[in-house]
Design a protein around this motif. Structure first.
Motif, PDB file in Angstrom:
ATOM      1  N   ASP A   1     -58.953  -1.384  -7.715  1.00  7.56           N
ATOM      2  CA  ASP A   1     -57.718  -2.147  -7.553  1.00  7.56           C
ATOM      3  C   ASP A   1     -57.654  -2.809  -6.184  1.00  7.56           C
ATOM      4  O   ASP A   1     -57.173  -3.943  -6.051  1.00  7.56           O
ATOM      5  CB  ASP A   1     -56.508  -1.233  -7.744  1.00  7.56           C
ATOM      6  CG  ASP A   1     -56.415  -0.688  -9.153  1.00  7.56           C
ATOM      7  OD1 ASP A   1     -56.972  -1.326 -10.068  1.00  7.56           O
ATOM      8  OD2 ASP A   1     -55.796   0.376  -9.343  1.00  7.56           O
ATOM      9  N   LEU A   2     -58.137  -2.121  -5.171  1.00  8.04           N
ATOM     10  CA  LEU A   2     -58.097  -2.677  -3.817  1.00  8.04           C
ATOM     11  C   LEU A   2     -59.055  -3.855  -3.676  1.00  8.04           C
ATOM     12  O   LEU A   2     -58.733  -4.860  -3.025  1.00  8.04           O
ATOM     13  CB  LEU A   2     -58.437  -1.584  -2.810  1.00  8.04           C
ATOM     14  CG  LEU A   2     -57.913  -1.749  -1.377  1.00  8.04           C
ATOM     15  CD1 LEU A   2     -56.411  -1.984  -1.366  1.00  8.04           C
ATOM     16  CD2 LEU A   2     -58.272  -0.537  -0.536  1.00  8.04           C
ATOM     17  N   VAL A   3     -60.233  -3.763  -4.285  1.00  8.63           N
ATOM     18  CA  VAL A   3     -61.188  -4.865  -4.225  1.00  8.63           C
ATOM     19  C   VAL A   3     -60.659  -6.075  -4.990  1.00  8.63           C
ATOM     20  O   VAL A   3     -60.795  -7.222  -4.537  1.00  8.63           O
ATOM     21  CB  VAL A   3     -62.557  -4.415  -4.765  1.00  8.63           C
ATOM     22  CG1 VAL A   3     -63.504  -5.600  -4.892  1.00  8.63           C
ATOM     23  CG2 VAL A   3     -63.175  -3.366  -3.852  1.00  8.63           C
ATOM     24  N   LYS A   4     -60.034  -5.855  -6.137  1.00  8.87           N
ATOM     25  CA  LYS A   4     -59.451  -6.964  -6.892  1.00  8.87           C
ATOM     26  C   LYS A   4     -58.326  -7.639  -6.096  1.00  8.87           C
ATOM     27  O   LYS A   4     -58.151  -8.859  -6.157  1.00  8.87           O
ATOM     28  CB  LYS A   4     -58.925  -6.464  -8.229  1.00  8.87           C
ATOM     29  CG  LYS A   4     -60.013  -6.018  -9.182  1.00  8.87           C
ATOM     30  CD  LYS A   4     -59.433  -5.465 -10.477  1.00  8.87           C
ATOM     31  CE  LYS A   4     -60.534  -4.972 -11.405  1.00  8.87           C
ATOM     32  NZ  LYS A   4     -59.978  -4.387 -12.648  1.00  8.87           N
ATOM     33  N   PHE A   5     -57.565  -6.853  -5.356  1.00  5.40           N
ATOM     34  CA  PHE A   5     -56.512  -7.418  -4.517  1.00  5.40           C
ATOM     35  C   PHE A   5     -57.114  -8.289  -3.411  1.00  5.40           C
ATOM     36  O   PHE A   5     -56.619  -9.378  -3.120  1.00  5.40           O
ATOM     37  CB  PHE A   5     -55.685  -6.287  -3.922  1.00  5.40           C
ATOM     38  CG  PHE A   5     -54.613  -6.737  -2.971  1.00  5.40           C
ATOM     39  CD1 PHE A   5     -53.427  -7.274  -3.448  1.00  5.40           C
ATOM     40  CD2 PHE A   5     -54.784  -6.626  -1.606  1.00  5.40           C
ATOM     41  CE1 PHE A   5     -52.436  -7.696  -2.579  1.00  5.40           C
ATOM     42  CE2 PHE A   5     -53.798  -7.038  -0.725  1.00  5.40           C
ATOM     43  CZ  PHE A   5     -52.625  -7.578  -1.217  1.00  5.40           C
ATOM     44  N   MET A   6     -58.202  -7.830  -2.793  1.00  5.44           N
ATOM     45  CA  MET A   6     -58.850  -8.621  -1.744  1.00  5.44           C
ATOM     46  C   MET A   6     -59.458  -9.894  -2.320  1.00  5.44           C
ATOM     47  O   MET A   6     -59.437 -10.949  -1.681  1.00  5.44           O
ATOM     48  CB  MET A   6     -59.917  -7.773  -1.042  1.00  5.44           C
ATOM     49  CG  MET A   6     -59.357  -6.654  -0.196  1.00  5.44           C
ATOM     50  SD  MET A   6     -60.607  -5.824   0.821  1.00  5.44           S
ATOM     51  CE  MET A   6     -61.659  -5.118  -0.435  1.00  5.44           C
ATOM     52  N   VAL A   7     -59.997  -9.821  -3.521  1.00  4.21           N
ATOM     53  CA  VAL A   7     -60.559 -11.005  -4.165  1.00  4.21           C
ATOM     54  C   VAL A   7     -59.472 -12.035  -4.436  1.00  4.21           C
ATOM     55  O   VAL A   7     -59.647 -13.241  -4.217  1.00  4.21           O
ATOM     56  CB  VAL A   7     -61.279 -10.608  -5.459  1.00  4.21           C
ATOM     57  CG1 VAL A   7     -61.612 -11.839  -6.294  1.00  4.21           C
ATOM     58  CG2 VAL A   7     -62.549  -9.828  -5.147  1.00  4.21           C
ATOM     59  N   ALA A   8     -58.294 -11.565  -4.902  1.00  2.00           N
ATOM     60  CA  ALA A   8     -57.185 -12.487  -5.150  1.00  2.00           C
ATOM     61  C   ALA A   8     -56.693 -13.123  -3.857  1.00  2.00           C
ATOM     62  O   ALA A   8     -56.317 -14.306  -3.836  1.00  2.00           O
ATOM     63  CB  ALA A   8     -56.051 -11.745  -5.855  1.00  2.00           C
ATOM     64  N   CYS A   9     -56.674 -12.362  -2.761  1.00  2.00           N
ATOM     65  CA  CYS A   9     -56.262 -12.934  -1.469  1.00  2.00           C
ATOM     66  C   CYS A   9     -57.293 -13.926  -0.953  1.00  2.00           C
ATOM     67  O   CYS A   9     -56.946 -14.916  -0.312  1.00  2.00           O
ATOM     68  CB  CYS A   9     -56.062 -11.817  -0.442  1.00  2.00           C
ATOM     69  SG  CYS A   9     -54.697 -10.699  -0.781  1.00  2.00           S
ATOM     70  N   HIS A  10     -58.560 -13.654  -1.234  1.00  2.00           N
ATOM     71  CA  HIS A  10     -59.632 -14.506  -0.735  1.00  2.00           C
ATOM     72  C   HIS A  10     -59.654 -15.853  -1.436  1.00  2.00           C
ATOM     73  O   HIS A  10     -60.012 -16.868  -0.833  1.00  2.00           O
ATOM     74  CB  HIS A  10     -60.973 -13.788  -0.917  1.00  2.00           C
ATOM     75  CG  HIS A  10     -62.094 -14.390  -0.153  1.00  2.00           C
ATOM     76  ND1 HIS A  10     -62.881 -15.409  -0.651  1.00  2.00           N
ATOM     77  CD2 HIS A  10     -62.567 -14.130   1.095  1.00  2.00           C
ATOM     78  CE1 HIS A  10     -63.790 -15.734   0.245  1.00  2.00           C
ATOM     79  NE2 HIS A  10     -63.636 -14.979   1.314  1.00  2.00           N
ATOM     80  N   GLY A  11     -59.280 -15.879  -2.721  1.00  2.00           N
ATOM     81  CA  GLY A  11     -59.176 -17.141  -3.429  1.00  2.00           C
ATOM     82  C   GLY A  11     -60.434 -17.598  -4.124  1.00  2.00           C
ATOM     83  O   GLY A  11     -60.417 -18.612  -4.810  1.00  2.00           O
ATOM     84  N   GLN A  12     -61.551 -16.883  -3.968  1.00  2.00           N
ATOM     85  CA  GLN A  12     -62.776 -17.278  -4.636  1.00  2.00           C
ATOM     86  C   GLN A  12     -62.918 -16.550  -5.974  1.00  2.00           C
ATOM     87  O   GLN A  12     -62.197 -15.598  -6.265  1.00  2.00           O
ATOM     88  CB  GLN A  12     -63.995 -16.979  -3.757  1.00  2.00           C
ATOM     89  CG  GLN A  12     -64.017 -17.786  -2.469  1.00  2.00           C
ATOM     90  CD  GLN A  12     -65.346 -17.668  -1.769  1.00  2.00           C
ATOM     91  OE1 GLN A  12     -66.364 -17.348  -2.378  1.00  2.00           O
ATOM     92  NE2 GLN A  12     -65.355 -17.944  -0.478  1.00  2.00           N
TER      93      GLN A  12
END
Length: 410
Positions: free
Chosen positions: A295-306
């Motif tokens: 869940d934390l990695v998916k959150f970082m991916v969504a913040c990153h935008g890629q």
């Protein structure tokens, strides 16, 4: 002084970068070291331009925690001695952390006792933040986390240092099942052995066990979104959304993580340094909540935008990481960004020992990490940048909170 000044190409006067180390050497060569006791100097009001009476040696200031810690020590008027390896230009930014003459530098070698004794001889507090995320040809995990920590603790005890604070890691000493690296994570094992070595040499040492750090250029967000961690897959005939970048996780990222902000750990260390009752204790430094790694990695991916896709199982990543490590040990270049030991550590969940105190016992309330992660990564998602007047990228839903840290059971 004229002999120490040289002219640049522009004709301006410039002081050599290693001039600050002369103060430590001069103090070391004094005939009567007991006459030079900075703790007896007149105290100030507690700001950067005052002297608090503390002389602190901080090992590992080039790291994320050491950099933040040196800034906070300089802010309260402490004289900070910064040992370093490599080029002086790598630590020259730390000169601005304190007033003139309050930040001192001296080169060291972790296997050289004389260089370590020189930077510890006149200090009242020693903080060891040295750590390595990957093994090199010169230093292994055991050389840095165990043997180096033992040497620093022994010399600090012989030099009459009042307080020693050793920074270890959460889950130190945990022996994983060795699924991806034979024998388990040597990084965690060496951290646990280092704590025992420090306690044996300096019984009143304070042990700090932090979780993953969150800060600018940390090794958490940059690791999972970096080139060494994701893999590319080319599927031209697959229908639906195409994901060229894949982030594989062990068991779909079911491991528990409790990341913490670097500034919270720094404030905890300073609080422990000022409180004599913390001597000989071990403190756990974690964030306010615990999350599933996926869940934390998916959150970082969504913040990153890629476009990253999170998948379960490492697959071909294991072979690629093992190949990169062999290339490094053969050619001595480049350093591996992702290692088998790091993948082994991802299988271990963060656990709190209910018998040990935490940051709350040091008077520090951990802050929420989600807003900080969004601030660090939103510049990648917003083409206008973080200082633009346009509407910022929308913040994604926060990851599911599994449990509070105060309710965690070991």
């Amino acid at each position: 002084m004229a002999a120490l000044v040289k002219f640049t190409k522009a004709g301006a006067l410039r002081v050599p970068e290693r001039l600050a180390s002369a103060f430590v050497v001069k103090r070391h060569q004094a005939t009567q070291p007991t006459d030079i006791n900075l703790t007896n100097y007149k105290r100030g009001t507690g700001g950067r331009s005052s002297f608090s009476g503390l002389v602190v040696t901080v090992f590992g200031c080039k790291g994320t925690l050491g950099y933040n810690l040196a800034n906070r020590l300089g802010k309260i008027g402490s004289q900070v001695i910064i040992p370093y390896r490599g080029e002086p230009s790598e630590v020259r930014d730390l000169k601005l952390m304190g007033d003139l003459g309050q930040i001192l530098f001296n080169p060291i070698e972790l296997r050289d006792e004389d260089s370590i004794r020189k930077v510890c001889q006149y200090s009242s507090v020693v903080i060891n933040c040295i750590g390595k995320e990957y093994e090199t040809l010169n230093y292994t995990y055991d050389d840095v986390h165990n043997k180096g920590a033992r040497l620093i603790a022994r010399i600090a005890q012989e030099s009459g240092v009042q307080r020693l604070i050793h920074v270890s890691a959460l889950n130190a000493g945990h022996r994983s099942d060795g699924k991806y690296r034979p024998g388990g994570s040597q990084w965690l094992i060496s951290k646990g052995e280092g704590e025992e070595s420090v306690k044996g040499e300096f019984p009143n040492a304070t042990i700090i066990r932090p979780a993953e750090f969150i800060d600018t250029n940390d090794y958490f967000t940059t690791y999972y979104l970096g080139r060494g961690r994701y893999i590319r897959r080319f599927r031209p005939f697959r229908q639906g959304t195409h994901y060229p970048k894949v982030i594989p996780l062990h068991n779909n990222g079911e491991a528990i993580r409790m990341p913490v902000l670097v500034r919270d750990v720094s404030m905890g260390i300073i609080a422990a340094m000022r409180d004599p009752s913390t001597a000989g204790k071990t403190y756990q430094c974690v964030g306010p909540h615990a999350y599933k790694l996926g869940d934390l990695v998916k959150f970082m991916v969504a913040c990153h935008g890629q476009k990253f896709k999170v998948e379960s199982g490492y697959g071909n990543l294991i072979n690629r990481v093992a190949f990169r490590e062999k290339v490094y040990h053969t050619l001595k270049f480049p350093y591996p960004k992702c290692t088998l030991d790091k993948l082994e550590r991802e299988t271990v969940s963060d656990c709190l020992d209910p018998s040990l105190p935490t940051l709350e016992d040091l008077g520090v309330t951990p802050e929420n990490i989600e807003d900080t992660i969004y601030f660090l990564l939103r510049s990648y998602a917003d083409p206008s940048g973080i200082f633009s007047d346009h509407i910022r990228a929308r913040k994604p839903p926060t990851p599911d909170i599994i449990f509070d840290t105060l309710q965690t059971q070991h």
